[in-house]
Design an enzyme around this catalytic site. Sequence first.
Site, mmCIF file in Angstrom:
data_model
loop_
_atom_site.group_PDB
_atom_site.id
_atom_site.type_symbol
_atom_site.label_atom_id
_atom_site.label_comp_id
_atom_site.label_asym_id
_atom_site.label_seq_id
_atom_site.Cartn_x
_atom_site.Cartn_y
_atom_site.Cartn_z
ATOM 1 N N LYS A 153 0.873 -1.174 0.000
ATOM 2 C CA LYS A 153 0.000 0.000 0.000
ATOM 3 C C LYS A 153 0.911 1.226 0.000
ATOM 4 O O LYS A 153 1.889 1.270 0.734
ATOM 5 C CB LYS A 153 -0.851 -0.051 1.266
ATOM 6 N N LEU A 204 1.563 4.676 1.186
ATOM 7 C CA LEU A 204 1.071 5.599 2.223
ATOM 8 C C LEU A 204 1.260 7.029 1.718
ATOM 9 O O LEU A 204 2.303 7.358 1.170
ATOM 10 C CB LEU A 204 1.824 5.368 3.542
ATOM 11 N N HIS A 231 8.867 9.221 8.320
ATOM 12 C CA HIS A 231 9.832 8.127 8.408
ATOM 13 C C HIS A 231 10.386 8.166 9.837
ATOM 14 O O HIS A 231 11.046 9.119 10.220
ATOM 15 C CB HIS A 231 10.950 8.323 7.374
ATOM 16 N N HIS A 281 14.194 10.051 -1.655
ATOM 17 C CA HIS A 281 14.353 8.989 -0.650
ATOM 18 C C HIS A 281 15.688 9.059 0.092
ATOM 19 O O HIS A 281 16.069 8.109 0.770
ATOM 20 C CB HIS A 281 14.186 7.592 -1.274
ATOM 21 N N LYS A 329 17.857 10.925 3.028
ATOM 22 C CA LYS A 329 17.627 11.790 4.194
ATOM 23 C C LYS A 329 18.549 13.002 4.154
ATOM 24 O O LYS A 329 19.708 12.887 3.767
ATOM 25 C CB LYS A 329 17.901 10.980 5.471
ATOM 26 N N ARG A 333 23.498 -2.184 10.193
ATOM 27 C CA ARG A 333 24.795 -1.491 10.259
ATOM 28 C C ARG A 333 24.632 -0.181 11.029
ATOM 29 O O ARG A 333 23.518 0.207 11.367
ATOM 30 C CB ARG A 333 25.259 -1.184 8.840
HETATM 31 P P1 ADP Z 1 15.415 1.813 0.244
HETATM 32 O O1 ADP Z 1 16.055 0.608 0.843
HETATM 33 O O2 ADP Z 1 15.492 1.808 -1.262
HETATM 34 O O3 ADP Z 1 15.866 3.088 0.857
HETATM 35 P P2 ADP Z 1 12.931 1.789 1.828
HETATM 36 O O4 ADP Z 1 12.011 0.630 1.897
HETATM 37 O O5 ADP Z 1 13.766 2.068 3.022
HETATM 38 O O6 ADP Z 1 13.838 1.648 0.511
HETATM 39 O O7 ADP Z 1 12.111 3.092 1.478
HETATM 40 C C1 ADP Z 1 12.734 4.309 1.192
HETATM 41 C C2 ADP Z 1 11.733 5.425 1.233
HETATM 42 O O8 ADP Z 1 10.670 5.190 0.283
HETATM 43 C C3 ADP Z 1 11.013 5.593 2.572
HETATM 44 O O9 ADP Z 1 11.758 6.369 3.484
HETATM 45 C C4 ADP Z 1 9.758 6.296 2.114
HETATM 46 O O10 ADP Z 1 10.065 7.660 1.845
HETATM 47 C C5 ADP Z 1 9.434 5.628 0.786
HETATM 48 N N1 ADP Z 1 8.520 4.466 0.956
HETATM 49 C C6 ADP Z 1 8.867 3.161 1.158
HETATM 50 N N2 ADP Z 1 7.764 2.380 1.296
HETATM 51 C C7 ADP Z 1 6.686 3.191 1.181
HETATM 52 C C8 ADP Z 1 5.245 2.992 1.235
HETATM 53 N N3 ADP Z 1 4.696 1.779 1.425
HETATM 54 N N4 ADP Z 1 4.447 4.085 1.085
HETATM 55 C C9 ADP Z 1 4.978 5.312 0.874
HETATM 56 N N5 ADP Z 1 6.316 5.567 0.799
HETATM 57 C C10 ADP Z 1 7.164 4.531 0.956
#
Ligand code: ADP
Length: 448
Positions: free
Chosen positions: A201, A203, A208, A235, A237, A291
């Site tokens: 889904k 969001l 985060h 994505h 930070k 890590r």
């Molecule tokens: P990666 O390993 O590529 O960094 P993540 O799963 O940690 O991938 O997700 C990175 C970012 O993508 C999250 O911090 C958020 O901003 C966005 N994101 C990930 N999953 C979702 C979701 N289900 N709905 C909305 N945004 C998402």
Amino acid sequence: MFDKILIANRGEIALRINRACKEMGIATVAVHSTADADAMHVRLADECVCIGPPSPSLSYLNMPAIIAACEITGAQAIHPGYGFLSESARFADIVNEHNLTFIGPTPDQIRLMGDKIAAKQAVKDAGIPTVPGSDGAVESDEEAARIAQGIGYPVLIKASAGGGGRGMKVAKSPEELSLALSTARTEAKAAFGYDAVYLEKYLQKPRHIEVQILADGFGHVVHLGERDCSLQRRHQKLMEEAGSPALNDSQRYEIGKVVTDALKKIGYLGAGTIEFLYEDGKFYFIEMNTRLQVEHPVSEALSGIDIVREQIRVAAGLELECKQEDIKLSGHAIECRINAENPFTFMPSPGQITQFHQPGGLGVRFDSAIYDGYKIPPYYDSLVGKLVVHGRNRYECLMRMRRALDELVIGGIETTIPLFQKLLQERDIIEGSYNIHWLEKYLANLPK
Ligand code: ADP
């Protein structure tokens, strides 16, 4: 305890690890590429070994050269820092096969958490809430359409091997699903050589929020509270804070308990971060990082615990020095990532630093490996410093960050300092009301 540790990294994090080793009376070995011969991490370590040319694949990712550097210097353990080899289960295996210690979790734990589908299932089984979506990989367009219908659009297609935001595609409607699936697969195959994807889904306005944990080999797992890393671009930070302006103490301890209970079940070892999206009062797991993270100092500021020291202790077979009931999280902390980039276009800006002044004073920490005259090489990540401030409350912390940013001078290159100076004047930032999309929207609306 180890007598000598090799630090398989560069820049500010290599220096950070060197500091923890020094305070523990452990000798250090720096490794470096030819481009980094003048780097501060090389100067401050006790010994150094050149492991190859500038290209990371030939130096900082060069496993045989790093193992050889250990053998030459007699280092007994390797700290991988973040990035480079820090999440390579294969490297951890090789380190162990050479009777050296990898300072991090077991290779199997790295492997499990690096496979996002397997990781999601493992944490779900251990009691951590996850984002509604497919149970495992989606095999066909029809299966994806059925699941998407069930959870409702928009949906997100994610690569099982994903990282750094790659291989992720949003589908807002059934019409967009098929293209999103094939693009995500192609991107994943190209970036990671593995095209399994799953569905979640999407969001719409989450924050985060991630929980820092530490675990030893005696069944103890503690958490150091959460970090809010919602200010992101692509994505990635840019600014992090602890605690999250969205949580109160009871939510903080509740999610901390869920996470520590789960990691006890998994038998996790070392430092790690469980990342969540948080929306409408609910947490949804997105991934675990096995890590040390860039933003770990904000948790150190609140807890007074040296995370790298604990990593080293645990890897040496000792118990954690801290128990959950002794950990007091006090005040507020913010980190700004100072990147050698144009502050608004984010174009990299390597080059020579012609002027440098570091901020100081109560509650200010600047983790960086730059110095006056230092030439930032173009081959590596653009992060050149982390400005971390701590205050008794969020307001004091914001005021302190503003003045520390004004004191920080890095001449000769462009940096993200002006962006943070602007952001810290914004009402939404001051009030703490932002989500993961806030920064992108803000940047898109800035006058050109
Ligand atoms: P990666 O390993 O590529 O960094 P993540 O799963 O940690 O991938 O997700 C990175 C970012 O993508 C999250 O911090 C958020 O901003 C966005 N994101 C990930 N999953 C979702 C979701 N289900 N709905 C909305 N945004 C998402």
